[in-house]
Design a protein around this motif. Structure first.
Motif, mmCIF file in Angstrom:
data_model
loop_
_atom_site.group_PDB
_atom_site.id
_atom_site.type_symbol
_atom_site.label_atom_id
_atom_site.label_comp_id
_atom_site.label_asym_id
_atom_site.label_seq_id
_atom_site.Cartn_x
_atom_site.Cartn_y
_atom_site.Cartn_z
ATOM 1 N N SER A 9 -40.509 -16.052 -6.713
ATOM 2 C CA SER A 9 -39.999 -16.060 -5.353
ATOM 3 C C SER A 9 -39.167 -14.813 -5.084
ATOM 4 N N GLU A 10 -38.355 -14.486 -6.043
ATOM 5 C CA GLU A 10 -37.455 -13.338 -5.885
ATOM 6 C C GLU A 10 -38.229 -12.025 -5.761
ATOM 7 N N LEU A 11 -39.202 -11.832 -6.635
ATOM 8 C CA LEU A 11 -39.908 -10.546 -6.655
ATOM 9 C C LEU A 11 -40.919 -10.418 -5.527
ATOM 10 N N ILE A 12 -41.519 -11.524 -5.139
ATOM 11 C CA ILE A 12 -42.554 -11.449 -4.111
ATOM 12 C C ILE A 12 -41.941 -11.677 -2.737
ATOM 13 N N GLY A 13 -40.785 -12.314 -2.717
ATOM 14 C CA GLY A 13 -40.076 -12.444 -1.449
ATOM 15 C C GLY A 13 -40.574 -13.546 -0.556
ATOM 16 N N THR A 14 -41.100 -14.579 -1.128
ATOM 17 C CA THR A 14 -41.509 -15.720 -0.324
ATOM 18 C C THR A 14 -41.344 -16.982 -1.163
ATOM 19 N N GLU A 27 -30.109 -22.627 3.153
ATOM 20 C CA GLU A 27 -29.701 -21.616 2.183
ATOM 21 C C GLU A 27 -28.607 -22.180 1.273
ATOM 22 N N PHE A 28 -27.636 -22.768 1.916
ATOM 23 C CA PHE A 28 -26.528 -23.356 1.172
ATOM 24 C C PHE A 28 -27.043 -24.410 0.200
ATOM 25 N N LEU A 29 -27.934 -25.253 0.683
ATOM 26 C CA LEU A 29 -28.427 -26.346 -0.163
ATOM 27 C C LEU A 29 -29.207 -25.830 -1.359
ATOM 28 N N SER A 30 -29.843 -24.683 -1.196
ATOM 29 C CA SER A 30 -30.655 -24.222 -2.323
ATOM 30 C C SER A 30 -29.863 -23.293 -3.243
ATOM 31 N N ASP A 31 -28.628 -23.034 -2.880
ATOM 32 C CA ASP A 31 -27.789 -22.244 -3.776
ATOM 33 C C ASP A 31 -26.913 -23.197 -4.583
ATOM 34 N N SER A 32 -27.305 -23.414 -5.828
ATOM 35 C CA SER A 32 -26.657 -24.496 -6.573
ATOM 36 C C SER A 32 -25.173 -24.238 -6.774
ATOM 37 N N LYS A 83 -36.760 -18.609 2.266
ATOM 38 C CA LYS A 83 -37.267 -17.271 2.594
ATOM 39 C C LYS A 83 -38.286 -17.346 3.718
ATOM 40 N N LEU A 84 -38.986 -18.449 3.799
ATOM 41 C CA LEU A 84 -40.001 -18.598 4.842
ATOM 42 C C LEU A 84 -39.377 -18.464 6.229
ATOM 43 N N LEU A 85 -38.133 -18.885 6.338
ATOM 44 C CA LEU A 85 -37.492 -18.878 7.654
ATOM 45 C C LEU A 85 -37.018 -17.491 8.053
ATOM 46 N N TYR A 86 -37.086 -16.556 7.140
ATOM 47 C CA TYR A 86 -36.666 -15.198 7.449
ATOM 48 C C TYR A 86 -37.847 -14.281 7.754
ATOM 49 N N GLN A 87 -39.041 -14.744 7.457
ATOM 50 C CA GLN A 87 -40.213 -13.900 7.682
ATOM 51 C C GLN A 87 -40.502 -13.857 9.169
ATOM 52 N N ALA A 103 -47.419 -20.337 -8.288
ATOM 53 C CA ALA A 103 -47.998 -20.052 -6.984
ATOM 54 C C ALA A 103 -46.943 -19.535 -6.021
ATOM 55 N N VAL A 104 -47.382 -18.730 -5.076
ATOM 56 C CA VAL A 104 -46.502 -18.355 -3.977
ATOM 57 C C VAL A 104 -47.198 -18.712 -2.677
ATOM 58 N N ILE A 105 -46.392 -18.922 -1.657
ATOM 59 C CA ILE A 105 -46.939 -19.357 -0.382
ATOM 60 C C ILE A 105 -46.153 -18.685 0.732
ATOM 61 N N GLY A 106 -46.878 -18.225 1.725
ATOM 62 C CA GLY A 106 -46.207 -17.537 2.822
ATOM 63 C C GLY A 106 -47.176 -17.379 3.977
#
Lengths: 344, 344
Positions: free
Chosen positions: B116-121, A256-261, B239-243, B309-312
């Motif tokens: 990513s933000e709107l679809i959540g993945t 998370e930290f790494l992807s938050d610029s 986000k993948l790690l939170y699903q 693309a989105v992936i989840g």
DNA sequence: ATTAGCACTCGCACACCTAGAGTGCTAACG
DNA sequence: CGTTAGCACTCTAGGTGTGCGAGTGCTAAT
């Protein structure tokens, strides 16, 4: 705090065992330590003492000891011996860097990838900071009747581009005029000097024509501002998820930290020259509270420039990481120097 | 396979419940489904049938039903109703894209971030493929006595740079000559045409002078070749790690996949125009066996160009993802078109 | 100061049990 | 023949109980 020699030996042995295996170690196994010829009971006493002093802790009552962050800090500052890198490793690093393509960004990216690969955790590498960077050249390329692209080349060999549009037809002559004027007054200027006042003065000195192209000047300013920031490349971040001494929450936190610029850049910009190690709570950012960062700056033209860093759990092979990072940083710096002909 | 109306209704209800809650659902709770006025026993019979036919499965005997991949496929192909995006969401997307800086790469990166933000993945976005791309212009900028930088601008507005060095002193005049010659024969050429034979012919037509600059020509070739490949931007992969319906192994697999540019590019290049959905084992890559990919191509100048693309996990709000992706792709395409003045 | 001996603590692994949810089957019904 | 009520059955999650092993801290002797 100065520790007695035997305590130092025991502390180093515990830490090195823990770094190597990830398992706590108890008094009995420690008896096998080179040059420690006392009974397990004595060692137990020493362990108890080191624990009280805050260098060691027990995951639970019936387990052995593992280092605390404070213990790691003592180890890093006083006990750890710098290792000399194997020549084959050095050659490997050099070859990998040489065979990356001849763009500074690529070299820096590759450097990060090598660090991640050799140290076995996530790595970061950044392009040089803009502090000492100047405008090298600005070029215009027409892309449409009303649109054009601006390409900024900096003294550290970075390239930024911006598209801009005007309300009137753009002619090659016009672009030429601007090209000459801009480069005359901008080339050699520090990037940080290209701010709004500067641009406004420039536009004013240009008379009417200057007023015609606010979009272009904004684009110039934008490009300079962006070049002032560094690009950060991340490598091997999935490695964090394989480290079994890293629980999911912590690993996720680091990712998370790494992807938050924002927070990432804040950390990076605060790192001084030379090699720096942050352990656990020494990191200002909450998400890194269980992690360690080892970072070193490479130099371009004898000035500290960008960063090479690795990040992982506090259980870290610090001596190895330091040696490898410093080696990579050195090669990276001189390779870029060479490409930019700074060292003629 | 054609399913009876009641079976369709039940299948859709199970899938939508599972997508919404992540929990299996049983015959009793299904009785509450709108327009399904039969007893739980009847539903049980239908569920048993749908399970035999492969649309549904049970995590274990005493749990309710959840969709199989085949079930999802049937849903996506036959049952799912396209949703109309809320106007506020549309405006939000447009504003975010408009306020990203005026470089195509930035816009595309932002597009991925919004998805990513709107679809959540996790989301991917790529710069346009090189297939239809041509050389727009090549520029030279001297960086040292023996070194120089080449900047390639493509017809889709992408910029690549390369440093090269020569054995002799470089003069501005020399660069001018090369600039003119190269642009005369290269401008407008498809990137793919700039290969070794082409470059050799070019060098030959230049006589002795051509032989002097093999490094420069290699740099040109390199830059074209690299521009032919697409840049891929990843957003929100943590986000993948939170699903919570994604076990660590699968999530890690996807992250691994995303950071391996080879397999990632292989997936992306195989995606046709329009919107495509891959569910579970439909993905050719092993690491995606438990994941779903929803992808759509945006168009530049009315040609299919790059990807959004989105992936989840396979538990995915497909209707929502499709609607949002398509909206983002449309705005992105037209925004870049506008910047490049392709649509005058 | 060091050591041997010993009682003590704690986490882990395993077995066992119970409650609850959901099923499939059977027989009855219209 | 499709639908339904009833019921015995199955399986998981979660809680409890227990034995083992590792490692400790303390005490008394050297």
């Amino acid at each position: 705090m100065k520790l007695a020699l035997r305590k130092q030996k025991i502390l180093a042995a515990v830490i090195e065992h823990y770094i190597a295996t990830g398992e706590p170690i108890g008094s009995k196994s420690l008896q096998n330590t080179e040059g420690l010829d006392v009974s397990s009971a004595t060692i137990r006493n020493e362990l108890a003492d080191l624990t009280v002093k805050g260098f060691l802790k027990q995951p639970h009552t019936s387990a052995g000891r593992i280092p605390t962050e404070y213990g790691y800090r003592y180890y890093v500052d006083n006990l750890m011996e710098p290792i000399k890198l194997d020549d084959r490793v050095k050659r490997y690093i050099e070859n990998r860097l040489l065979s990356s393509s001849d763009a500074p960004e690529h070299i820096i990216k590759t450097a990060g990838a090598i660090a991640s690969e050799l140290i076995g955790t996530a790595a970061l590498s950044t392009t040089p900071t803009g502090d000492n960077t100047r405008v090298h050249r600005i070029k215009f390329v027409q892309t449409g009747r009303h649109t054009s692209m601006l390409v900024l080349i900096t003294s550290s060999g970075m390239v930024k581009s911006r598209l801009f549009r005007c309300d009137f037809d753009i002619t090659p002559e016009m672009l030429n005029v601007f090209d000459r004027a801009l480069n005359e007054s901008l080339a050699g200027q520090p990037l940080s000097a290209v701010n709004r006042p500067f641009v406004q003065t420039f536009a004013a000195s240009f008379g009417e024509l200057g007023l015609l192209m606010p979009d272009m000047l904004t684009a110039v300013m934008d490009a300079c501002k962006e070049s002032l920031g560094t690009n950060v490349y991340t490598s091997g971040s999935t490695k964090l998820l394989y480290q079994n001494d890293f629980d999911l929450i912590s690993a996720r936190g680091v990712l998370e930290f790494l992807s938050d610029s924002d927070s990432r850049d804040k950390l990076l910009s605060g790192i001084p020259e030379g090699t720096t190690i942050y352990i656990g709570k020494e990191n200002s950012h909450v998400l890194l509270r269980h992690s360690a960062v080892v970072a070193t700056r490479y130099e371009i033209d004898n000035h500290p420039a960008g960063l090479m860093a690795v990040i992982g759990s506090t259980r870290f092979d610090y001596p190895k990481a330091v040696a490898i990072l410093e080696c990579i940083a050195e090669y990276t710096g001189s390779l870029i120097d060479e490409l930019l002909s700074v060292r003629q």
